[in-house]
Structures are given as structure tokens and as C-alpha cells.
Design a protein around this motif. Structure first.
Motif, short mmCIF file in Angstrom:
data_model
loop_
_atom_site.label_atom_id
_atom_site.label_comp_id
_atom_site.label_asym_id
_atom_site.label_seq_id
_atom_site.Cartn_x
_atom_site.Cartn_y
_atom_site.Cartn_z
N ASN A 94 0.72 -1.52 -0.01
CA ASN A 94 0.14 0.12 -0.15
C ASN A 94 0.88 0.97 0.72
O ASN A 94 0.42 1.85 -0.50
CB ASN A 94 -1.01 -0.32 1.81
CG ASN A 94 -1.76 -0.60 1.31
OD1 ASN A 94 -2.73 -1.63 0.12
ND2 ASN A 94 -2.70 -1.36 2.45
N ASN A 95 2.00 0.92 1.03
CA ASN A 95 2.76 2.17 1.06
C ASN A 95 3.86 2.21 0.25
O ASN A 95 4.56 1.46 0.55
CB ASN A 95 3.26 2.64 2.13
CG ASN A 95 2.10 3.12 3.23
OD1 ASN A 95 1.70 3.75 2.69
ND2 ASN A 95 1.57 2.50 4.25
N SER A 96 4.36 2.47 -0.62
CA SER A 96 5.83 2.59 -1.33
C SER A 96 6.83 2.71 -0.42
O SER A 96 7.38 3.47 0.74
CB SER A 96 5.93 3.69 -2.59
OG SER A 96 6.78 3.22 -3.10
N MET A 97 8.27 1.51 0.25
CA MET A 97 8.98 1.74 0.76
C MET A 97 10.06 1.38 -0.48
O MET A 97 10.09 0.11 -0.94
CB MET A 97 8.43 -0.29 1.83
CG MET A 97 7.49 0.44 2.71
SD MET A 97 6.76 -0.57 3.93
CE MET A 97 6.26 -2.03 2.46
N ASN A 98 10.91 2.52 0.24
CA ASN A 98 12.96 2.10 0.40
C ASN A 98 13.15 1.31 0.99
O ASN A 98 12.93 1.92 2.55
CB ASN A 98 12.96 3.19 0.15
CG ASN A 98 12.55 3.63 -1.09
OD1 ASN A 98 13.16 3.78 -2.42
ND2 ASN A 98 11.41 4.78 -1.77
N LEU A 99 14.55 0.22 0.75
CA LEU A 99 15.83 0.10 1.92
C LEU A 99 16.26 -0.13 1.44
O LEU A 99 17.59 -0.15 0.83
CB LEU A 99 14.92 -1.74 2.29
CG LEU A 99 15.82 -2.07 2.98
CD1 LEU A 99 15.99 -1.64 4.39
CD2 LEU A 99 15.85 -3.85 2.82
N LEU A 100 17.59 0.55 2.70
CA LEU A 100 19.04 0.78 2.32
C LEU A 100 19.25 -0.27 2.92
O LEU A 100 19.40 -0.12 4.30
CB LEU A 100 19.28 2.35 2.28
CG LEU A 100 19.44 3.60 1.20
CD1 LEU A 100 18.19 3.44 0.44
CD2 LEU A 100 19.81 4.69 1.53
N TYR A 101 21.00 -0.43 2.86
CA TYR A 101 20.84 -1.90 3.13
C TYR A 101 23.19 -2.09 2.93
O TYR A 101 22.82 -1.41 2.07
CB TYR A 101 20.10 -2.78 3.81
CG TYR A 101 20.57 -3.67 1.93
CD1 TYR A 101 21.78 -4.40 2.11
CD2 TYR A 101 19.66 -3.64 0.72
CE1 TYR A 101 21.49 -5.17 0.28
CE2 TYR A 101 19.70 -4.42 -0.15
CZ TYR A 101 20.71 -4.97 -0.65
OH TYR A 101 20.50 -5.12 -1.67
N ARG A 102 23.48 -2.69 3.95
CA ARG A 102 25.03 -2.62 3.64
C ARG A 102 25.15 -4.32 4.09
O ARG A 102 26.48 -4.71 3.41
CB ARG A 102 25.89 -2.26 5.06
CG ARG A 102 25.86 -0.38 4.58
CD ARG A 102 26.89 0.41 5.59
NE ARG A 102 28.32 -0.21 5.14
CZ ARG A 102 28.93 0.01 4.90
NH1 ARG A 102 28.88 1.35 3.12
NH2 ARG A 102 29.82 -0.22 4.83
N GLU A 103 24.06 -5.00 4.41
CA GLU A 103 23.97 -6.36 4.50
C GLU A 103 24.35 -6.76 3.16
O GLU A 103 24.03 -7.05 2.18
CB GLU A 103 23.07 -7.24 5.23
CG GLU A 103 23.47 -8.84 4.98
CD GLU A 103 24.09 -9.08 6.06
OE1 GLU A 103 25.03 -10.20 5.50
OE2 GLU A 103 24.18 -9.10 7.40
N PHE A 112 7.46 5.83 3.29
CA PHE A 112 8.12 4.64 4.29
C PHE A 112 9.08 3.91 4.18
O PHE A 112 8.72 2.98 3.73
CB PHE A 112 6.11 4.04 4.52
CG PHE A 112 6.32 3.26 6.18
CD1 PHE A 112 6.31 3.57 7.11
CD2 PHE A 112 5.16 2.09 5.64
CE1 PHE A 112 7.24 2.38 8.76
CE2 PHE A 112 6.05 1.04 6.54
CZ PHE A 112 6.37 1.43 8.00
N ASP A 113 10.19 5.44 4.28
CA ASP A 113 11.29 3.67 4.37
C ASP A 113 12.02 3.94 5.08
O ASP A 113 12.13 4.15 5.95
CB ASP A 113 12.19 5.32 3.09
CG ASP A 113 11.31 5.31 2.12
OD1 ASP A 113 10.70 4.76 1.60
OD2 ASP A 113 11.99 6.72 1.39
#
Length: 855
Positions: free
Chosen positions: A227-236, A273-274
Motif C-alpha cells: 500500500n505504501n511504497s517502501m525503500n530499503l537501504l542496507y549494507r548486508e 515509509f522508508d
């Protein structure tokens, strides 16, 4: 009157007037963010907009040149305008007020804009400055801000108090290969040579502690199916973890948001919603609007993860998502009510995870996660009320702890039980609707809920929210000649000796050889008669709080301690273990009986949540309450018990819990040999699934236990780590595992330099190795440093670090020498901040009990 006398008279009046004006203009100013200043500014200022520019160089050693254009409406000029900025004067380069350059006035961590330079109505203030770095967590290829509770002022000039909400227009110049994340979406992106300029849209209104940005070398992924576009930043970089976790992370955020929209009847309240995962992040998570930050290891799990780890991840995500409504949408007026946002985040998280984890006993999960941690503070001399006093925001970090995060949800559940679930939910909906995008305090919520119940909620709140401690219950049962109950009295008294009592409801059970009688109890006066059981036969024993709703220390005895493992109902069994453990610490149950009870539970328990609780109890009793001689006597049998059960057919979840318990105490020669064979993959245990991180941790444990090949083990483990962040952490911890005490001591002394304490999560792990019970003969020689640095650590560290620092240093000791060190420190620091003193007393509770023979 002559002209001369008239002149003198006017001059005196003028001097008096100037003196009074001068006095008036300076009375608000003090170091930090004093309450008096904050109260005045909340009336003085409104419609605040921060325009911020940060020019971030690739080299972390170089300063970040910055600019602020502040627009605000000023309603009152009886005092100057105070901007909070906890930096040196040299960091302030220029101030322009309404297009006029003014002299820089900087006192007690405040930039002072004279009233004469301002006007009623809209004002524009420009400040060129060097960004402060105390809360700008800079690494070689990434950085992130963490500004709770009063750390925004360590980064840029601002009104750093929760009830002056503002909008932000942010521009960041960063190395061109870096990614950025902030509270609004990027509106314009422009690369010029080796840098890229990111111009963000204007944010929603937020308090300063919720403003954030992250910049660095991150990977990114997007979920557009929700419903909400979500961005995820990560270093794993572990592919297995990425494949196993990424989709789950998005789904957990979406399901949490869906629940909260339905529960509050208020749509998701912000633009976006990131979130970002950060290696070694100080907390589990932080609820920045539009850019939630998480500890990377908490979110990325693989096939080795237990059900409890999956549940913990779900609760963490639900907790931070709940903050979007509780804390971010409706924000406390002042940080004395910080508990409100945390209690609702935890309380809602417990509700949110239920539908997704149908195989979990959620009453048991609530009991096992909240009660032990709440009691671990409430039983100490350093306990604090849920709602605490706060005169200056620079002490707000010391308010955080298990009372806020764990006792408060217990209290809120009691309140919901008293009001009824429907009335409680209606009250929360009214609270959200009334104060959306505004600020509120506990009394505002009480006023709403008070209309929905006959209970005197203010009086109820006085003991549960504004008072410290817990009740201790005692029983008096009288029998007639036929051994039937003729009188049953249950009395509660405050553990601290005061006259208060806690109105609450819970169940008790009368246990017979072939049956159980359950009774619901309302303990609403200091002493109650339980007439429902009159005429009942004498039971074998009585179990208290069998539904896990009550709070306090309940009666028990040695007979109950021998029967806990046989209790069929899980919540009742878990509470029995917990109650016996708490009574042991209070000296009413022998430690040998408690350990035998735990051993029986460890040998038979099939519920992972209960087994994890037993593991924590055993670890504390084993390392902190057994003498060296007793530890030696118990260790071999305990090792064999755990190893034997590890070899039996068990679920993956149970195996992982047993393994962690075994690993923590298997320091005998046979134990070290077995752990080495597991680490070297010479021995495989069925259903025990270990990942790369587990093997790295096991290598460190072998070095801690003094394996003769420790140097080679660590070298081999290090060579197998490909993730640069995890490799850096491993190298950081190596000196703490050196067999030479001088190396460990020198490394601990290096923490005197604040730069060496920047990775607080790493520092706490390092301290726990250096001051482990097996190292304390040498460690005690340097432990005084932990006390010497305490006040500085409060000033420079994040909110959980002072207690974490104490718990992993002086809190590891139980000797008379360590006790004397604490007593001398207390005696020589009579002006120590009250809340910081409480943290010291909490961390050293085991030390106090051992030396005062409580156990």
C-alpha cells in the motif's frame, strides 16, 4: 527638585530598569535545554521552518560546512531568541537576521539573537556553521544522524524541544557514489564532478529528535507492491540473509501499518515509509519520520534463525511502525512523558504480531519478554517511576530503561483490562484524532480515558505511573480441624516499605493431587479476603498469578520449586519459574533450590520462550551468585545436562537456545574441547543450524575461555569474514580476547578517548569480554575507570550507553573490592545526577545483594 537631582533620579531609575531588564533577559539561559526556557519558547515561537544545507566530504576527517536558514513567527520579544547549539563558538561563522549581519553572541550552548534584532511576526535567521559531530555517526564510507533526545542541537542550531514541531527543507552534497535517505523524498538530484547534490522536498511537521539523514555506500531495494511504497537501504552482503529476509521485512512493515490504521482509524500519517539498516546501530531501531533506522543484524536473518528471533524482528518492526502514530503523529510535550510513546509502541507491537505468529502463545510471550526486564530494575535501589521528573533536556537520556519499555506495557495492559478492550480502543482513537500532528501529555490521555470508567484514574495513575517499585504479597491461610480452608487472606505491601498498594487483577490456583481449582482475584485494597475458597480442602500448594496479569513478588515455597516443571499450562509454568527466581534474589528461596529447579526445567522444557527465560536466570545465578567452589560443583553436571540434551532429537529453535546456554558456561576442558570440535566442524549436532556469524562468535568464545590455540582460531575466523563492517568489528574486539591481561587493560584504558567509544555497541561487547568473571582477577585493577568516566559518558554517549557501560564493567563484579569501589564513588560524588545515580544502582544490584547477603 533641582535639575541635578532630577538627572540623578532619572539615571538611577534607568539603571534599575536596565538591571531588571538585563536580569529578565538572562534568567532563562542555562546549559542544556532547561524546562523554563522550553516553556517560554513554546509560547514565543511558532510556524518554524528549517532550511538546511550540509556539504559532506568523502574524507571523514574533514569538517562538514553547513548553512541554516530559519524562518519562524515570533509572538513575544520580552526575552531574546535562544537557539540551542552544543558546539564550540568557533563552529559559528556568520549570523544574518533579516538580511543584516549581527555580532555572534554564544553562551551556555546557546546562540542568542537579541530582541532588538528581531520583530514580532515572521523573522528569517541565516547561520553559517560547521556541523557538530557528536551525533553524526561518521564512518569511512557512510554516516547517519541519531538525534534523540536532545542531540539535534549537537548537529545544527535549533529549538531542540519536542513541542516546537517544524518542517525541514534539506539539501545534501555528498560523494557521487553515495546514496541518501531523509524524512522526505528527493525532489532534485544533480551530479557535478565528484559530488551529487540532493535537494529534498519539504518534510511533514516533526520534532527535532525525529529529523534525520543517512548518506553513504548502501545498496537499495524498493517494494512497490505494498500500500505504501517502501525503500530499503542496507549494507548486508550475505546473499542467504538477503534472499530470506528482504520480502519479509517489507511485509512486516506493511502488516504493522495496516493494523495501526485499523486500530486508530487514522491513515498512515506521513509522506513516505522508508528505512535503512545500519551495522552496529546503537539501538534495535529509531523511528525517524520517513527514514527509520535499524540495527542490521536484527532485521536480516537466515535459515538458522529461531522462531524467537523471527518474533523479535517482527516486534521490532511493529514497534517502530507504531511510533508513526504514537510519538511521531502525537508527540509528548516534554521528555518526562517519553514513556508514553514507548509504552504504546511496545503495547501495540504485542498486539500486531499476534495474527502473524499463530503458533506463539502471546500471553506467554508478553510475560517472558516484559516481566523479567521490568523486575530487573524495579527490585533495585535504583528503580524509578514510569513518569519521571526532568528539569533539563540534557538529562533526558537517563530516563530510558526497562521501566519505560517493559513495566509500562504491563501497566497499560492492566488499564486495558480495567477499562475493557472496546472502551480502551475508543479512548485511544479519540486521543489520536484530538492531538494529531500536535503534542500531548499523560494527563491529556487520562482526561479522555477517565470519562469511560468509574475508576478514579488519577489515583490509579499515582501508584502505577508516578510511583516506584512493586508490591510483595503474603498469604495467611487458616484451616479447621477437617483441614478445610476457613480463612484465606492475601496482603500486599510495597517492597520499599511505603504505604502504597497496586490495584490489580490476576488468577490463583489451588493445586491438589488430581485437580486444580482456579480463582480470579481482584486485589484492590492492601488486604483482601478470598472467600471463594472457603470450605475447600487443604491444597498441596497455591500458585499465584497463573494467568500472568499480576505484577509483584508473590508467595512461594520450596515445594513449588520442586514442581514447576510439572505445571501443564505454559503461562502458569513460566510465572512459577519467574516467581521462584525473584524470591531467590530476595532471599526467601535457597539458591541451590532455585538452580535445581532451573536444571529440571532445562532438562524437560519444550517451549522456546520459557527455555530462553530459564537460560537468562541460570546465567545470572551461575556467574553472579555461586561462589567459585559452588560454580565448580555445578558446572560439570550442568555442562553434561546441556550437552546430553543437545544430542537428543529437538526442534531447531530448542537446539539453538540450548546451544547458546551451553556455549556460555562450557569453560571446562571437556567443554572447550567440544566447542572447538563444533567450531572446527569436526562434530555436527543434528538440527543445530549455525551461520557464519555464529561461527565467528564461537571463535571469540573459545578465546575468552582460554583455548590454547586461541590465536590461530581467531586468525582463521577473521580470514573467513568477507563483509567489511563485520570484519572491522571483529578486529576491534581482538585485543579484548588477548591472553595477556596487560593488552586487555591497555585496550580498556583507550576508552578514555571519546573517539574510541564511538561504536557503542562494540564497546559494550568489548567491556563484557574484558570484565568477564573469568577475567576479573586482572580486570578489577582497571574497573575504576568505568566509574571515573561515567559522567562524561552520559554527556557524550547515546541514551542507552550509560547503563550499558555500567552493566558491562562494574556491573559484572560481585566482590567486596568492587563493592567498596562503588560505595566510595557514591560517597565522593554527592552531586551526581539523580537519574544517573539510579543507573549505577541498577547496574550493581547483583553486587549489592551478594555483599549484603540478600542471597
Amino acid at each position: 527638585m533641582t535639575k541635578h537631582l532630577l538627572y540623578l533620579f532619572v539615571l538611577v531609575l534607568t539603571c534599575i530598569s536596565c538591571s531588571q531588564a538585563s536580569k529578565k533577559s538572562t534568567t532563562l539561559n542555562d546549559t542544556g535545554v532547561p524546562l523554563k526556557m522550553a516553556e517560554y519558547r513554546s509560547q514565543q515561537i511558532q510556524d518554524v521552518v528549517y532550511h538546511l544545507w550540509f556539504n559532506i566530504p568523502k574524507e571523514k576527517e574533514l569538517p562538514i560546512t553547513s548553512k541554516l536558514v530559519l524562518k519562524a513567527n515570533i509572538n513575544d520579544l520580552s526575552h531574546p531568541l535562544y537557539l540551542d547549539f552544543k558546539e564550540d563558538l568557533s563552529s559559528i561563522q556568520k549570523i544574518i537576521v533579516d538580511q543584516k549581519t549581527i555580532p555572534i553572541t554564544f553562551e551556555k550552548e546557546h546562540i542568542i539573537i537579541p530582541s532588538a534584532s528581531l520583530e514580532l511576526g515572521t523573522n528569517t535567521i541565516e547561520i553559517e556553521f560547521i556541523a557538530g559531530e557528536l551525533s553524526l555517526n561518521r564512518n569511512s564510507d557512510y554516516l547517519y544522524t541519531l538525534l534523540v533526545p536532545d542531540r539535534a542541537r549537537t548537529l545544527f542550531p535549533c529549538f531542540d524541544q519536542p513541542n516546537i514541531k517544524a518542517k525541514y527543507n534539506l539539501t545534501i552534497i555528498a560523494p557521487k557514489n553515495w546514496k541518501v535517505l531523509a524524512g522526505a523524498s528527493v525532489e532534485k538530484e544533480e551530479t557535478n564532478g565528484e559530488t551529487t547534490t540532493y535537494q529534498f522536498r519539504e518534510t511533514d511537521k516533526m520534532s527535532t529528535y525525529l529529523f534525520s539523514f543517512v548518506a553513504g555506500e548502501f545498496n537499495a531495494t524498493l517494494s512497490s507492491s505494498s500500500n505504501n511504497s517502501m525503500n530499503l537501504l542496507y549494507r548486508e552482503s550475505n546473499e542467504e540473509k538477503l534472499n530470506a529476509s528482504t520480502e519479509a521485512i517489507f511485509k512486516l512493515h506493511q502488516s504493522s501499518s495496516n493494523f495501526l490504521e485499523a486500530y486508530t482509524q487514522f491513515n498512515f500519517p506521513f509522506q513516505k515509509f522508508d528505512f535503512v539498516t545500519i551495522p552496529g546501530f546503537q539501538y534495535g531501531g529509531m523511528e525517524h519520520i520517513g527514514a527509520i533506522q535499524y540495527r542490521e543484524s536484527s532485521l536480516f536473518l537466515d535459515s538458522s534463525a529461531t522462531r524467537s528471533q523471527e518474533l523479535s524482528r517482527a516486534k521490532l518492526i511493529a514497534h517502530e511502525t507504531a511510533h508513526m502514530w504514537f510519538g511521531n503523529l502525537v508527540t509528548m510535550q516534554w521528555f518526562n512523558d517519553v514513556w508514553m510513546k514507548e509504552v504504546f509502541a511496545n503495547f501495540m507491537a504485542d498486539k500486531i504480531v499476534n495474527p502473524a505468529f499463530t503458533d506463539i502463545n502471546h500471553d506467554l510471550q508478553f510475560l517472558s519478554s516484559h516481566y523479567p526486564r521490568a523486575y530487573s530494575v524495579d527490585r533495585t535501589r535504583g528503580t524509578n517511576p514510569i513518569r519521571q521528573k526532568l528539569e533539563n533536556l540534557n538529562n533526558a537520556g537517563s530516563l530510558y530503561g526497562s521501566i519505560i519499555y517493559d513495566k509500562a506495557p504491563i501497566v497499560m495492559r492492566q488499564l486495558e483490562l480495567t477499562l475493557g478492550e472496546t472502551s480502551f480502543r475508543e479512548g485511544i482513537r479519540e486521543y489520536i484524532a484530538t492531538f494529531a500532528y500536535k503534542n500531548a501529555d499523560w494527563n491529556d490521555l487520562v482526561a479522555i480515558l477517565d470519562k469511560k470508567i468509574d475508576l478514579d484514574l488519577k489515583r490509579w495513575s499515582e501508584v502505577w505511573v508516578n510511583s516506584t517499585g512493586r508490591p510483595v504479597f503474603s498469604e495467611e491461610i487458616k484451616y479447621d480441624n477437617a483441614q478445610r480452608i476457613k480463612e484465606f487472606t492475601l496482603t500486599q505491601k510495597a517492597e520499599d516499605g511505603s504505604a502504597k498498594f497496586w490495584p490489580q487483577s490476576f488468577d490463583i490456583q489451588l493445586v491438589y493431587p488430581d485437580s486444580i481449582t482456579s480463582i480470579a482475584v481482584l486485589s484492590d485494597t492492601p488486604s483482601i479476603k478470598i472467600n471463594e475458597v472457603l470450605g475447600a480442602p487443604k491444597p498441596l500448594y497455591v500458585l499465584y498469578n497463573t494467568n500472568g496479569y499480576g505484577y509483584g513478588l508473590f508467595p512461594t515455597n520450596e515445594m513449588v520449586a520442586t514442581h514447576s516443571a510439572a505445571i501443564e499450562e505454559e503461562v502458569s509454568r513460566a510465572h512459577s519459574y519467574l516467581n521462584i527466581y525473584e524470591n531467590t534474589l530476595n532471599g526467601t528461596i535457597a539458591i541451590t533450590s532455585a538452580i535445581d529447579n532451573i536444571k529440571m526445567g532445562v532438562s524437560t522444557e519444550s517451549n522456546e520462550l520459557i527455555l530462553r527465560m530459564l537460560s537468562g536466570q541460570m546465567s545470572n545465578l551461575f556467574w553472579n551468585y555461586l561462589t567459585d567452589k559452588q560454580r565448580t560443583q555445578y558446572q560439570e553436571a550442568l555442562e553434561e545436562l546441556l550437552y546430553h540434551r543437545l544430542r537428543q532429537p529437538e526442534s531447531k529453535n530448542i537446539k539453538k537456545t540450548l546451544y547458546k546456554m551451553y556455549r556460555s558456561i562450557a569453560y571446562s576442558q571437556s567443554g572447550i574441547d567440544r566447542l572447538y570440535r563444533i567450531w572446527n566442524k569436526e562434530e555436527t549436532i543434528e538440527n543445530l543450524v549455525l551461520n557464519k556469524d555464529n561461527y565467528s562468535s564461537l571463535a571469540q568464545q573459545l578465546a575468552l575461555f582460554g583455548h590454547p590455540k586461541a590465536k590461530d582460531i581467531l586468525a582463521k575466523a577473521k580470514s573467513g569474514i568477507s563483509n567489511p563492517d563485520k570484519l572491522e568489528r571483529f578486529k576491534f574486539l581482538e585485543p579484548t580476547l588477548n591472553s595477556d591481561p596487560a593488552v586487555r587493560t591497555a585496550f580498556f584504558k583507550s576508552f578514555k578517548d571519546p573517539k574510541n567509544r564511538e561504536k557503542e555497541n562494540w564497546v559494550q561487547t568489548a567491556c563484557s569480554f574484558i570484565h568477564h568473571p573469568l577475567h576479573q582477577k586482572e580486570g578489577i585493577k582497571s574497573v575504576g575507570i568505568s566509574l571515573e568516566l561515567l559522567e562524561e559518558i552520559q554527556r557524550t554517549g547515546d541514551i542507552f550507553f550509560p547503563l550499558g557501560w555500567l552493566s558491562s564493567t562494574i556491573g559484572k563484579y560481585t566482590s567486596k573490592e568492587a563493592y567498596d569501589m562503588v560505595q566510595n564513588y557514591i560517597a565522593s560524588h554527592p552531586e551526581l545526577d539523580e537519574n544517573l545515580m539510579k543507573k549505577l544502582l541498577q547496574a550493581t544490584d547483583n553486587l549489592y545483594r551478594r555483599q549484603n547477603k540478600n542471597i
